[in-house]
Design a protein around this motif. Structure first.
Motif, PDB file in Angstrom:
ATOM      1  N   THR A  59      -9.404   7.341   3.399  1.00 55.83           N
ATOM      2  CA  THR A  59      -9.118   5.919   3.620  1.00 55.83           C
ATOM      3  C   THR A  59     -10.321   5.216   4.243  1.00 55.83           C
ATOM      4  O   THR A  59     -10.697   4.112   3.825  1.00 55.83           O
ATOM      5  N   ILE A  60     -10.944   5.857   5.252  1.00 55.42           N
ATOM      6  CA  ILE A  60     -12.088   5.212   5.918  1.00 55.42           C
ATOM      7  C   ILE A  60     -13.289   5.125   4.969  1.00 55.42           C
ATOM      8  O   ILE A  60     -13.981   4.108   4.921  1.00 55.42           O
ATOM      9  N   ARG A  63     -12.544   2.447   2.419  1.00 53.81           N
ATOM     10  CA  ARG A  63     -12.744   1.109   2.996  1.00 53.81           C
ATOM     11  C   ARG A  63     -14.204   0.674   2.810  1.00 53.81           C
ATOM     12  O   ARG A  63     -14.473  -0.452   2.390  1.00 53.81           O
ATOM     13  N   ARG A 106      -2.464   2.849   2.270  1.00 55.69           N
ATOM     14  CA  ARG A 106      -3.005   2.760   3.641  1.00 55.69           C
ATOM     15  C   ARG A 106      -3.978   1.589   3.782  1.00 55.69           C
ATOM     16  O   ARG A 106      -3.982   0.904   4.794  1.00 55.69           O
ATOM     17  N   LEU A 107      -4.840   1.402   2.760  1.00 58.44           N
ATOM     18  CA  LEU A 107      -5.822   0.312   2.826  1.00 58.44           C
ATOM     19  C   LEU A 107      -5.150  -1.054   2.840  1.00 58.44           C
ATOM     20  O   LEU A 107      -5.679  -2.019   3.391  1.00 58.44           O
ATOM     21  N   SER A 109      -2.832  -2.047   4.573  1.00 63.56           N
ATOM     22  CA  SER A 109      -2.538  -2.521   5.927  1.00 63.56           C
ATOM     23  C   SER A 109      -3.715  -3.285   6.535  1.00 63.56           C
ATOM     24  O   SER A 109      -3.576  -3.951   7.554  1.00 63.56           O
ATOM     25  N   ILE A 110      -4.900  -3.163   5.943  1.00 68.28           N
ATOM     26  CA  ILE A 110      -6.040  -3.963   6.419  1.00 68.28           C
ATOM     27  C   ILE A 110      -6.537  -4.888   5.302  1.00 68.28           C
ATOM     28  O   ILE A 110      -7.708  -5.315   5.310  1.00 68.28           O
ATOM     29  N   LYS A 112      -7.315  -4.356   2.188  1.00 70.22           N
ATOM     30  CA  LYS A 112      -8.413  -3.892   1.352  1.00 70.22           C
ATOM     31  C   LYS A 112      -7.857  -3.043   0.207  1.00 70.22           C
ATOM     32  O   LYS A 112      -6.714  -2.567   0.272  1.00 70.22           O
TER      33      LYS A 112
END
Lengths: 293, 169
Positions: A59-60, A63, A106-107, A109-110, A112
């Motif tokens: 995920t990081i 991003r 997961r992305l 949630s920000i 992206k």
């Protein structure tokens, strides 16, 4: 048309910014536009998040890639670790629909999204392009025909071979960096430990003495087989390790020589007539001996 | 006595197979992986080949307590050279994650993820601004270090992850 963003990574940004200086000057001189990857984080490197949780790592990393995708850009790294982490992430997400879905959840949630449109390259991949090589050759003002170079490609540019788009014919006999040095007029012969690890990163963090075993093997292979004037690498971790740990090995009398280490674009800038302000004692000594400028 | 908080032995094996390698029992101990492994060459006690054998025979206490798996740099030579598609690097990854779950982690990795959480970067040096200025670069790069929104995004992703539940942040 697709643009290119530069992903500097932590080591180049904060530990050896002289590499960033030479990369930016190189692109400027050969008129190759690169953009900044605003808000990029750590790739995150192998010993951190990837060692704790696979999906958090992906995920990081995704991003970082998603920021480039929003800019319609490919990513160019100057660090082999960043290249390998981002490239592995991209390949895993493109090959696995379930992972692709989970990471995008997961992305979300920000705000992206990972699509898979940005490709990951290392700076030496970009410079190996025929058109750029010719543009480099035209700008060379200092030929290195009296210079012998030991090249250090670094592990993460060689393996996993089938996941690297611009790959070596044989990862155990790497040739890309050799060709880039030859185009500066230098002689860059093969030596037996050319593809071996320099001992940086986790190997060094866990037990420095043990990492010195393979570093010393590598340095002795260079020295005895080709007796180089300099070492040239395209990896920021190898650059740090070969420079700093070589000095320690000499101080501890494990070796009785110290070979100057350059990042490829530092040498390239010097050959194109650019003065670099942040060279160390050994690099400067080499420049004074071999450059007329 | 090992204090394995989340895993029992059976689930550890399952973890190796599911998150490491489906082919772990196909390993014939040919040694191709060890012949190219920097961890083996540097003289660490455990590396790809003998770790896989230990898992196959169920003798895992010693490898769970050993620091050697954290010396792996994930060069993936072993995955490329393995004739049985065992993917040894992925086995090492699974092992590390099991160790991390039991908080058997080197300090460099802990500081790496806490710095990633607070700064957006796992590696940082206070001296960098001075060197960057001398090199004619922005004293602070346009990355997460200089971007509170980016740092906030990283924190959300880490807080929502299993790592966040481990209490590192």
């Amino acid at each position: 048309m697709k643009k290119n963003v530069f992903f500097p990574g932590c080591n180049i940004s904060f530990i050896v910014p002289e590499i960033e200086q030479s990369i930016r000057k190189t692109f400027e001189l050969i008129k190759f536009d690169i953009y900044d990857l605003q808000g990029a984080s750590c790739c995150p490197t192998w010993g951190t998040v990837p060692s704790f949780d696979k999906n958090t790592w992906l995920t990081i990393s995704a991003r970082n890639i998603s920021i480039a995708e929003q800019m319609n850009s490919d990513i160019i790294t100057g660090c082999n670790s960043c290249f390998s982490i981002l490239n592995k992430t991209r390949n895993l997400l493109i090959d696995n629909k379930l992972l692709f879905k989970e990471i995008n959840k997961r992305l979300n949630s920000i705000n992206k999204q990972f699509i898979g449109t940005s490709e990951i390259f290392h700076i030496t991949h970009i410079l190996s392009n025929n058109i750029l090589i010719n543009s480099i050759k035209e700008k060379i003002v200092q030929n290195l025909n009296k210079v012998i170079i030991a090249v250090q490609p670094g592990c993460h540019l060689l393996w996993p071979a089938n996941e690297i788009k611009i790959r070596e014919k044989n990862s155990f006999f790497p040739d890309n960096l050799i060709q880039l040095c030859i185009c500066l007029g230098a002689n860059a012969p093969h030596y037996s430990k050319i593809s071996s690890c320099c001992g940086a990163g986790a190997l060094q963090n866990i037990d420095q003495e043990k990492s010195f075993i393979i570093l010393k093997e590598k340095l002795l292979s260079m020295k005895h087989e080709i007796n180089p004037h300099i070492i040239v690498t395209g990896c920021s971790s190898c650059y740090i390790q070969l420079q700093r740990s070589q000095a320690i090995l000499r101080k501890q009398n494990h070796i009785n020589f110290e070979i100057p280490v350059f990042y490829y674009t530092q040498l390239l800038c010097l050959c194109m007539g650019i003065k670099l302000v942040f060279l160390n004692e050994h690099q400067n000594k080499f420049v004074n001996n071999f450059f007329n400028i | 006595v090992l204090n394995i908080t989340k895993f029992d032995r059976y689930s550890i094996l399952e973890e190796f197979i599911n998150n490491g390698s489906q082919n772990i029992f196909k390993c014939i101990q040919c040694g191709a992986c060890a012949s190219v492994c920097p961890v083996a060459r540097s003289g660490y006690k455990f590396y790809c080949k003998n770790i896989i054998k230990k898992i196959q025979i169920g003798d895992i206490d010693e490898i769970l307590e050993d620091i050697s798996p954290w010396a792996c740099i994930f060069c993936y030579r072993c995955n490329d050279i393995c004739p049985k598609n065992v993917n040894p690097a992925d086995v090492i990854f699974a092992l590390r994650r099991i160790q991390a779950n039991d908080l058997n982690i080197p300090t460099s990795s802990i500081s790496g993820i806490t710095d990633l959480y607070s700064k957006g970067h796992a590696i940082y040096s206070d001296k960098s601004q001075q060197i960057r200025t001398k090199c004619g670069l922005n004293p602070i790069p346009e990355t997460a270090i200089n971007d509170h929104e980016a740092q906030n995004e990283i924190q959300i992703l880490l807080d929502e992850s299993p790592i966040g539940e481990s209490g590192f942040f």
